[in-house]
Design an enzyme around this catalytic site. Structure first.
Site, PDB file in Angstrom:
ATOM      1  N   GLU A 196       0.816  -1.220   0.000  1.00 37.98           N
ATOM      2  CA  GLU A 196       0.000   0.000   0.000  1.00 37.98           C
ATOM      3  C   GLU A 196       0.846   1.265   0.000  1.00 37.98           C
ATOM      4  O   GLU A 196       0.348   2.368  -0.238  1.00 37.98           O
ATOM      5  CB  GLU A 196      -0.950  -0.004   1.203  1.00 37.98           C
ATOM      6  CG  GLU A 196      -0.327   0.314   2.550  1.00 37.98           C
ATOM      7  CD  GLU A 196       0.375  -0.860   3.222  1.00 37.98           C
ATOM      8  OE1 GLU A 196       0.691  -0.749   4.420  1.00 37.98           O
ATOM      9  OE2 GLU A 196       0.610  -1.887   2.541  1.00 37.98           O
ATOM     10  N   ASP A 239       6.449  22.448   4.186  1.00 38.33           N
ATOM     11  CA  ASP A 239       6.174  23.194   5.403  1.00 38.33           C
ATOM     12  C   ASP A 239       4.784  23.800   5.267  1.00 38.33           C
ATOM     13  O   ASP A 239       4.524  24.578   4.333  1.00 38.33           O
ATOM     14  CB  ASP A 239       7.197  24.310   5.601  1.00 38.33           C
ATOM     15  CG  ASP A 239       8.573  23.778   5.956  1.00 38.33           C
ATOM     16  OD1 ASP A 239       8.667  22.597   6.335  1.00 38.33           O
ATOM     17  OD2 ASP A 239       9.553  24.540   5.858  1.00 38.33           O
ATOM     18  N   ASP A 401      17.206  20.444  14.801  1.00 39.23           N
ATOM     19  CA  ASP A 401      17.461  21.780  14.251  1.00 39.23           C
ATOM     20  C   ASP A 401      18.725  22.382  14.875  1.00 39.23           C
ATOM     21  O   ASP A 401      18.658  23.237  15.766  1.00 39.23           O
ATOM     22  CB  ASP A 401      16.279  22.716  14.534  1.00 39.23           C
ATOM     23  CG  ASP A 401      15.013  22.301  13.820  1.00 39.23           C
ATOM     24  OD1 ASP A 401      15.114  21.769  12.708  1.00 39.23           O
ATOM     25  OD2 ASP A 401      13.923  22.506  14.385  1.00 39.23           O
TER      26      ASP A 401
END
Length: 551
Positions: A196, A239, A401
């Site tokens: 799938e 984003d 980050d």
């Protein structure tokens, strides 16, 4: 439409499997009780996560004997991922847990000495031999096709062992290990990969199984195999946030600032680069190996009431048959009534809406800080631990980050430093990578190596490695950062931030051991397509998944 029965025991993202089954012309009827198994003609058993947990769920629900009887009665049966593993006697992952023992062999963990584990990405499923069936395809499997795998344990291939018992076997290779990718005999088909999530090749297999076409001369097996092994993944990242008009849009930042710069017509406004569902489908058609949605304002709200974002996931999953990751707001929160909502509950809502993986950011940093304050003892309560325990480590991505902090000497900081190829703004010869939170707005006293080691210990299955210094620069990935992180973790690493042209993807794959690379702005602005990147990688001799025509 004809009906197929699906056993749902909270197996992660079953929504995508339902969408895929409906795409090939069938409808799902849910198995809710053991008695429902007895009524089923065709039965699908999906599964993700821990072998012991899944088999325990089957046993507690009294499903094991009905499943075994279904198979023994000669009724069509499809096992997917842990659904395949359940057919075997057991697994190293949970030595005390017995499988169905239809096949007297056990699973073992991949060797992680020279490769990342889990094994995540696109690999082959090549028939070992066809015998009297010549060039007919086995449930539509093709040697040149790639299928999506995500697992840490596998059944090692033993030549002629299963074939002697009448099984047809297709294998894949990960490093120097050959393992079973798919297996079938009479009414049974089982795949270690997820059909799938495998684009056109996966849909082709599902349709062949549901149509009852085990060996199909109308779909000859293509014997050309461009190369076995795990491909290099190219991921498109979107984003997503609310723009100034209140609509959810795809945007892109410059060092995480998503508002248009001074001197432009849209000065000060959130950049609007398109509609999330439409762009995700476009990148899927271009050949993106995965799609990642980062809901970059969700930390301000409770995700359980973020209905537009959940609807974006549901609609995307209806037509995009590759893995979907969602990030933003995967943490413990409080809803509008004041009720506490756990990170696991938030993740479950996302999985039910079509996500395959969740990405955790700031909450992972806070959890890592607590981990070191407690002398590296696990609490069992963090988002990473609770979600990975329920859905498997492959379902948890940690988004990191970091930014460079330059120092004149390696003795000027307690953190692990590197000597970069370029000196700092004041001639500094060393730097360390400082982890940040809340989209780079808050700095911490945690270096990237500390964070990655902590979250791997908690159960993260993949690292999404961003770089604030490189974000929006279009100058290429931070190769020194990637090499440093790969040195301190065994889980796969996705390189992110800085891609501006196809050559940057070749560069990161040839000069680091990165497992995947992510692009955003260069795709959103229409400067390059995902296909452009893959064509460039192919030209440079790298193994990639090529797009196949839709059914």
């Amino acid at each position: 439409m004809p009906v197929v029965h699906l056993l749902d025991y909270v197996a992660g993202n079953v929504r995508s499997l339902v969408n895929a089954v409906e795409k090939v012309g069938y409808t799902i009827e849910w198995v809710r009780t053991p008695e429902d198994v007895e009524k089923a003609h065709s039965l699908i058993l999906p599964g993700v996560g821990h072998f012991g947990h899944c088999l325990s769920q089957f046993a507690e629900g009294r499903y094991l004997n009905p499943i075994r009887k279904h198979i023994e009665a000669g009724k069509p049966f499809l096992g997917i991922c842990v659904g395949l593993q359940a057919l075997f006697a057991g697994s190293e992952e949970s030595p005390a847990t017995a499988g169905l023992s239809i096949i007297p062999q056990r699973l073992s963990r991949f060797n992680d000495i020279n490769k990342s584990v889990p094994h995540i990405g696109w690999n082959s499923a090549v028939l070992v031999r066809t015998g009297q069936n010549g060039d007919q395809s086995f449930f539509g499997l093709q040697d040149q096709s790639k299928y999506y795998y995500v697992h840490s344990y596998a059944v090692p291939y033993r030549p002629d062992y299963l074939e002697a018992e009448g099984w047809t076997v297709a294998t894949a290779k990960y490093g120097d290990e050959e393992f079973i990718g798919a297996i079938g005999r009479r009414n049974v088909l089982a795949t270690q990969f997820h059909p799938e999530k495998s684009g056109t090749p996966g849909l082709r297999l599902l349709k062949a199984f549901l149509d009852g076409r085990q060996w199909d001369s109308s779909m000859p097996r293509t014997l050309h195999n461009p190369g076995q092994g795990l491909t290099r993944r190219v991921i498109a990242c979107l984003d997503v946030r609310t723009n100034d008009d209140g609509d959810l849009v795809v945007t892109k930042g410059d060092q995480y600032d998503v508002r248009a710069k001074a001197g432009t017509a849209a000065q000060g406004l959130v950049r609007n680069l398109g509609k999330p569902v439409d762009m995700a489908r476009k990148y899927y058609d271009q050949g993106a190996d995965e799609i990642t949605f980062l809901n970059i304002t969700s930390y301000r709200n409770c995700p359980l009431v973020d209905l537009p974002m959940l609807e974006i996931l549901r609609r995307t999953a209806e037509t995009v048959f590759v893995p979907l990751t969602i990030g933003g707001g995967i943490r413990e929160t409080v809803d509008a009534t004041g009720s506490k909502i756990s990170a696991l509950q938030v993740a479950t809502i996302y999985f039910k809406s079509g996500a395959d993986k969740v990405s955790i950011g700031s909450d992972a940093v806070l959890a890592a800080m607590e981990y070191y304050r407690n002398d590296k003892r696990l609490s069992g309560r963090t988002a990473i631990e609770t979600i990975s325990a329920a859905y498997g480590i492959q379902a948890v991505v940690v988004s990191v980050d970091p930014k460079r902090v330059y120092v004149r000497s390696n003795s000027d900081t307690i953190h692990r430093v590197i000597k970069p190829s370029q000196v700092g703004p004041s001639g500094e010869e060393y730097c360390w990578y400082q982890c940040t939170m809340k989209g780079g707005r808050e700095s911490t006293d945690l270096d990237v190596q500390q964070l990655v080691e902590a979250v791997e210990a908690m159960g993260a299955g993949e690292i999404l490695l961003n770089c604030i210094d490189k974000d929006g620069s279009n100058t290429g990935f931070d190769l020194e950062l990637i090499r440093e992180v790969k040195r301190c973790t065994k889980v796969p690493v996705i390189a992110s931030s800085g891609a501006g042209k196809p050559a940057h993807f070749t560069e990161v794959f040839q000069q680091t051991s990165s497992d995947a690379a992510l692009g955003a702005g260069m795709f959103h602005r229409g400067e390059y397509t995902v296909k452009d990147v893959k064509d460039h990688l192919l030209k440079d001799g790298l193994l990639i998944r090529q797009v196949e025509e839709a059914l």
